[in-house]
Design a protein around this motif. Structure first.
Motif, PDB file in Angstrom:
ATOM      1  N   THR A   1      -8.336  -7.755   2.771  1.00  0.00           N
ATOM      2  CA  THR A   1      -7.832  -6.480   3.299  1.00  0.00           C
ATOM      3  C   THR A   1      -6.999  -6.690   4.558  1.00  0.00           C
ATOM      4  OG1 THR A   1      -9.671  -5.244   2.328  1.00  0.00           O
ATOM      5  CG2 THR A   1      -8.465  -4.191   4.132  1.00  0.00           C
TER       6      THR A   1
ATOM      7  N   VAL B   1      -3.050  -5.698   4.420  1.00  0.00           N
ATOM      8  CA  VAL B   1      -2.634  -4.565   5.250  1.00  0.00           C
ATOM      9  C   VAL B   1      -1.608  -5.012   6.292  1.00  0.00           C
ATOM     10  CG1 VAL B   1      -3.417  -2.907   7.003  1.00  0.00           C
ATOM     11  CG2 VAL B   1      -4.707  -3.169   4.877  1.00  0.00           C
TER      12      VAL B   1
ATOM     13  N   LEU C   1       2.017  -4.562   5.468  1.00  0.00           N
ATOM     14  CA  LEU C   1       2.574  -3.212   5.347  1.00  0.00           C
ATOM     15  C   LEU C   1       3.351  -2.774   6.580  1.00  0.00           C
ATOM     16  CD1 LEU C   1      -0.541  -1.478   3.722  1.00  0.00           C
ATOM     17  CD2 LEU C   1       1.553  -2.255   2.571  1.00  0.00           C
TER      18      LEU C   1
ATOM     19  N   VAL D   1      -0.364   7.235   4.522  1.00  0.00           N
ATOM     20  CA  VAL D   1      -0.673   6.246   3.498  1.00  0.00           C
ATOM     21  C   VAL D   1      -1.445   6.908   2.366  1.00  0.00           C
ATOM     22  CG1 VAL D   1      -1.892   4.073   3.011  1.00  0.00           C
ATOM     23  CG2 VAL D   1      -0.816   4.426   5.253  1.00  0.00           C
TER      24      VAL D   1
ATOM     25  N   ASP E   1      -3.865   5.841  -0.717  1.00  0.00           N
ATOM     26  CA  ASP E   1      -4.646   4.759  -1.313  1.00  0.00           C
ATOM     27  C   ASP E   1      -5.126   5.228  -2.685  1.00  0.00           C
ATOM     28  OD1 ASP E   1      -6.302   2.701  -2.027  1.00  0.00           O
ATOM     29  OD2 ASP E   1      -7.668   2.871  -0.325  1.00  0.00           O
TER      30      ASP E   1
ATOM     31  N   VAL F   1       3.604   4.676   2.777  1.00  0.00           N
ATOM     32  CA  VAL F   1       3.018   3.527   2.089  1.00  0.00           C
ATOM     33  C   VAL F   1       2.131   4.017   0.955  1.00  0.00           C
ATOM     34  CG1 VAL F   1       1.302   1.654   2.309  1.00  0.00           C
ATOM     35  CG2 VAL F   1       3.037   1.960   4.077  1.00  0.00           C
TER      36      VAL F   1
ATOM     37  N   TYR G   1      -0.778   2.248  -1.474  1.00  0.00           N
ATOM     38  CA  TYR G   1      -1.621   1.055  -1.448  1.00  0.00           C
ATOM     39  C   TYR G   1      -2.639   1.182  -2.580  1.00  0.00           C
ATOM     40  CZ  TYR G   1      -5.111  -2.115   0.858  1.00  0.00           C
ATOM     41  OH  TYR G   1      -6.010  -3.099   1.192  1.00  0.00           O
TER      42      TYR G   1
ATOM     43  N   ARG H   1      -5.692  -1.254  -4.647  1.00  0.00           N
ATOM     44  CA  ARG H   1      -6.377  -2.536  -4.777  1.00  0.00           C
ATOM     45  C   ARG H   1      -7.241  -2.571  -6.039  1.00  0.00           C
ATOM     46  NH1 ARG H   1      -7.496  -5.509  -0.459  1.00  0.00           N
ATOM     47  NH2 ARG H   1      -8.098  -6.976  -2.118  1.00  0.00           N
TER      48      ARG H   1
ATOM     49  N   LEU I   1       2.124  -1.560  -2.099  1.00  0.00           N
ATOM     50  CA  LEU I   1       1.403  -2.822  -2.247  1.00  0.00           C
ATOM     51  C   LEU I   1       0.284  -2.611  -3.256  1.00  0.00           C
ATOM     52  CD1 LEU I   1       0.288  -5.394   0.406  1.00  0.00           C
ATOM     53  CD2 LEU I   1      -1.358  -4.577  -1.294  1.00  0.00           C
TER      54      LEU I   1
ATOM     55  N   ILE J   1       4.381  -6.462  -4.043  1.00  0.00           N
ATOM     56  CA  ILE J   1       4.898  -5.674  -2.924  1.00  0.00           C
ATOM     57  C   ILE J   1       6.332  -5.287  -3.247  1.00  0.00           C
ATOM     58  CG2 ILE J   1       5.351  -5.620  -0.438  1.00  0.00           C
ATOM     59  CD1 ILE J   1       3.351  -7.928  -0.137  1.00  0.00           C
TER      60      ILE J   1
END
Length: 497
Positions: free
Chosen positions: A276, A280, A283, A291, A293, A356, A358, A360, A387, A492
């Protein structure tokens, strides 16, 4: 969790009525919201709450706990018919004096717990309440949920918003009988509510969305204002992916086991220390940026970004269990993080909303990645970044063991080149696609070593069977990673200014 079970039902209603008679004396917005800054908050949070409702133009709406009509007039503009209900006579009379010119609105002084509801079964498209259930006992909430299901038409909706854990308003109170419950209480009550009609059809509530009210997050750094949107559905219509996630992949027990491997608050590879922080940092976050997520899990990555970079974070996840834990852990956080239980396929944010995006180890659950990536592109501001880390597969046919793993998890894996091309086709440029499989294998090894060192504690918290199962899962991922059959990619990309 506050409980009303120990309080006699009549006492409960008398206590709540006395409480609201006292706080309704001046019939102001400040009195209704129990906050000295109510006028400012109302301007921001009322449109937000209304924006969360399903389409109800021309439909039958019931507003429970309508008070002096903070929402009544707004609802009346779209509803076909609106019934505004409140158990304080002076409040409903003021509501009628303000909103009585709307010919499609009826006003009723009644207690929602009374059997004489004046609401016909199967007649309502939308039930709306704002700060109501927290003034009912646990049994009253359960009984009202059952009655509301009967009031609703097939596919009708319930929206409610409650204060959880603690009060939000700054009004001084001599006594406060409000039940500031954990959010999971409401989720459990409505998830477990079922009915069968006279023809044998079985119904339940399907969770459409659950989130904290952003206006309170932004203005008070307060994540305890939670709202839910449920839909009445045929029981056999709601056996899909969300149920699989919450009953199998991300059951409460499974989440806690994942946290033992990845670290508190993390359910993706490497947790905080190993991945992480590294990702991060790529970014280039700036204070005040926004952001998104996608697949936020229990939110630790979002807390990390908000606390260390002073950004606003919106975390979404389809798992009810994940979002419930994330919301609970956000309580008391001094930074702007809000959570939404939502399907990323069905979310619609305005264009150019986020700096952004994001995500994961979440896209493996998404079948139609190209469509979702095009949505990401629209939601991202010019100059913004995306990302993504995700499980990938090597080119060619998977082994029978890997194919079974994919099938059991309900995963949709593609190879690195295909992934890169999907992002490119969505409009992104400055693409970076890195094979991080070696890092994946090394991280799995570190996590297994850590598990072995805390073996006795893990077995004490769970069981030896749980220990053996999760250890074998990690070893299997190690083997597949070492053979390059299962891969791990970092992607990315940017949106041109």
């Amino acid at each position: 969790m506050a409980s009303g079970n120990s309080v006699n039902v009549m006492d409960e209603r008398d206590i709540q009525k006395s409480y609201w008679v006292q706080h309704s004396a001046d019939l102001s917005v400040e009195a209704m919201m129990l906050d000295s800054k109510a006028a400012h908050l109302d301007k921001e949070e009322r449109p937000e709450v209304l924006s969360l409702l399903p389409a109800y133009e021309g439909k039958s709406v019931v507003e429970l706990g309508a008070g002096i009509g903070r929402f009544t007039g707004e609802l009346a503009h779209k509803a076909g018919q609106l019934l505004a209900v409140d158990f304080i006579d002076s409040a409903i009379k003021k509501n009628e004096s303000i909103n009585g010119h709307h010919k499609n609105v009826k006003f009723l002084c009644a207690d929602v717990t009374s059997p004489n509801s004046h609401i016909f079964e199967g007649s309502v498209d939308l039930i709306f309440s704002n700060w109501l259930l927290m003034y009912l006992s646990d049994n009253e909430v359960e009984n009202l949920a059952e009655r509301m299901m009967k009031w609703l038409k097939d596919d009708g909706y319930i929206f409610f918003r409650e204060s959880c854990f603690h009060q939000s308003g700054d009004s001084k109170r001599k006594y406060n009988p409000t039940h500031y419950r954990e959010p999971r209480f409401y989720t459990k009550v409505f998830k477990e509510c079922h009915m069968t009609d006279d023809t044998g059809n079985s119904y339940e509530f399907s969770l459409v969305g659950c989130k904290c009210i952003g206006a309170y997050v932004r203005n008070k750094k307060n994540q305890n204002q939670i709202c839910w949107l449920w839909q009445k559905v045929r029981s056999h219509d709601d056996k899909g992916f969300q149920r699989f996630l919450d009953s199998v992949e991300y059951s409460h027990k499974s989440i806690l086991r994942y946290e033992q491997m990845y670290g508190q608050g993390f359910v993706s590879t490497g947790g905080l220390a190993e991945t992480t922080k590294e990702f991060v940092a790529k970014l280039d976050l700036k204070p005040g940026q926004k952001v998104l997520d996608v697949g936020c899990g229990v939110g630790a990555g979002d807390f990390y970004m908000a606390e260390n970079f002073d950004v606003e974070v919106v975390g979404i996840d389809l798992s009810i269990n994940m979002i419930s834990l994330a919301i609970e852990r956000a309580i008391g956080l001094k930074h702007a993080v809000e959570f939404d239980c939502a399907d990323c396929y069905k979310k619609a944010y305005p264009e150019n909303t986020f700096d952004v995006i994001y995500s994961r180890d979440t896209m493996l659950h998404v079948e139609d990645k190209p469509t979702l990536f095009r949505s990401f592109y629209k939601w991202l501001k010019p100059g913004g970044k995306i990302l993504v880390t995700d499980y990938c597969k090597s080119e060619g046919s998977p082994s029978s063991e890997f194919a079974e793993y994919i099938k059991k998890g309900g995963y949709y894996l593609c190879d690195m080149n295909a992934y890169r091309q999907m992002l490119k086709d969505a409009g992104f440029d400055d693409l970076i696609a890195e094979d991080r499989t070696d890092q994946f294998v090394k991280t799995l090894e570190q996590e297994l070593d850590a598990l072995e060192h805390k073996r006795d504690d893990f077995i004490g918290d769970f069981s030896e069977e749980d220990y053996n199962e999760i250890a074998e899962r990690w070893k299997a991922k190690q083997r597949r990673g070492a053979s390059r059959e299962q891969m791990w990619g970092l992607f990315i990309a940017g949106k041109k200014k």
